[in-house]
Scaffold this motif. Structure first.
Motif: not given
Ligand SMILES: [Zn+2]
Length: 108
Positions: A59-73
């Protein structure tokens, strides 16, 4: 000279992005608390603990990915089919990368 002036951003974040960030931060805090509670509790069955621990780490990894995706748009679109993930789903699972249909098809 107030220190605040340097914090002014040229492109202010949309409210929705801000809200998503807040949700993700909250999810991360919750996961870290769970992880901490789990490792503190020495009465927990070791096998069960390791299963739960890896689930939380995922889940924590998914959250990190989500943050990265947020940055990437690319946040909010399904990684498999590219459709927009419904807002109701993101409210419950802010770190999901898949729509309901694809989530059922994959184990990720
Ligand atoms: Zn999909």
């Amino acid at each position: 000279m107030p220190l605040d002036t340097s914090r002014t951003e040229p492109h202010p974040e949309p409210a929705a992005t801000h809200e998503t960030r807040r949700r993700l931060e909250h999810a991360r805090t919750t996961s870290l608390t769970q992880l901490h509670a789990l490792t503190e509790n020495t009465h927990t069955n070791e096998q069960l603990m390791s299963t739960q621990t890896s689930a939380i780490r995922q889940t924590l990894q998914d959250i990190d990915t989500a943050f990265a995706r947020l940055e990437a748009g690319t946040y909010g679109t399904c990684r498999t089919c590219g459709t927009s993930i419904p807002e109701e789903r993101l409210e419950i699972l802010p770190y999901t990368s898949y729509c309901v249909t694809c989530r059922h098809r994959t184990t990720a």
